[in-house]
Design a protein around this motif. Structure first.
Motif, PDB file in Angstrom:
ATOM      1  N   MET A   1      73.135  49.875  39.943  1.00  0.00           N
ATOM      2  CA  MET A   1      73.081  48.434  40.085  1.00  0.00           C
ATOM      3  C   MET A   1      73.542  47.805  38.772  1.00  0.00           C
ATOM      4  O   MET A   1      73.075  48.177  37.706  1.00  0.00           O
TER       5      MET A   1
ATOM      6  N   ASP B   1      73.609  42.201  39.140  1.00  0.00           N
ATOM      7  CA  ASP B   1      72.842  42.444  40.366  1.00  0.00           C
ATOM      8  C   ASP B   1      71.350  42.500  40.064  1.00  0.00           C
ATOM      9  O   ASP B   1      70.538  41.967  40.817  1.00  0.00           O
TER      10      ASP B   1
ATOM     11  N   LYS C   1      73.712  42.098  48.374  1.00  0.00           N
ATOM     12  CA  LYS C   1      73.232  41.755  47.037  1.00  0.00           C
ATOM     13  C   LYS C   1      72.410  40.478  47.105  1.00  0.00           C
ATOM     14  O   LYS C   1      72.908  39.423  47.492  1.00  0.00           O
TER      15      LYS C   1
ATOM     16  N   ARG D   1      70.612  37.128  45.827  1.00  0.00           N
ATOM     17  CA  ARG D   1      70.941  36.125  44.815  1.00  0.00           C
ATOM     18  C   ARG D   1      70.295  34.808  45.204  1.00  0.00           C
ATOM     19  O   ARG D   1      69.823  34.655  46.315  1.00  0.00           O
TER      20      ARG D   1
ATOM     21  N   SER E   1      78.663  40.780  47.625  1.00  0.00           N
ATOM     22  CA  SER E   1      78.739  41.115  46.200  1.00  0.00           C
ATOM     23  C   SER E   1      78.157  39.957  45.399  1.00  0.00           C
ATOM     24  O   SER E   1      77.931  38.873  45.940  1.00  0.00           O
ATOM     25  N   ALA E   2      77.952  40.199  44.125  1.00  0.00           N
ATOM     26  CA  ALA E   2      77.351  39.175  43.264  1.00  0.00           C
ATOM     27  C   ALA E   2      78.207  37.922  43.160  1.00  0.00           C
ATOM     28  O   ALA E   2      77.699  36.834  42.902  1.00  0.00           O
TER      29      ALA E   2
END
Length: 117
Positions: free
Chosen positions: A1, A5, A42, A44, A55-56
């Motif tokens: 990670m 992340d 991911k 967030r 994805s981030a």
């Protein structure tokens, strides 16, 4: 990670931890279901609430809101298809819940898996 992340995951878990009970426990369970059903997503913060993306740096696909009820929603970036049947061309995109039983947990996992394919 990656460190980004990890930072994003910490922000999501901190956001959930700051909620009052019984919402905190329910949101934590929903978060756990999402992460188990789609471990590649991911976590967030998206518009101040927990969200999950490919994805981030990608737009969120799934969001969790803590309003009058907990809201699990798909964003416009998630793949949609018409519901058919009595719902015709309507595309299901949001579900409200107050608690999480086994059947609801299973349905949340199905919804999450439908987003990631």
């Amino acid at each position: 990670m990656s460190s980004k992340d990890e930072k994003n995951l910490t922000q999501v878990t901190d956001k959930i931890s700051a909620m009052d009970e019984p919402r905190r426990s329910t949101m934590q369970r929903v978060h756990d279901v999402i992460m188990t059903a789609a471990p590649a997503l991911k976590p967030r913060i998206w518009y101040g609430m927990p969200a999950y993306a490919a994805s981030a740096s990608a737009p969120a696909l799934i969001t969790l809101r803590n309003d009058e009820r907990i809201n699990l929603a798909l964003t416009e970036k998630a793949p949609f298809r018409a519901a058919g049947g009595v719902d015709g061309q309507l595309m299901p995109a949001a579900w409200y819940l107050e608690d999480l039983d086994d059947a609801t947990e299973t349905r949340v996992a199905e919804i999450v898996r439908s987003v990631v394919g």
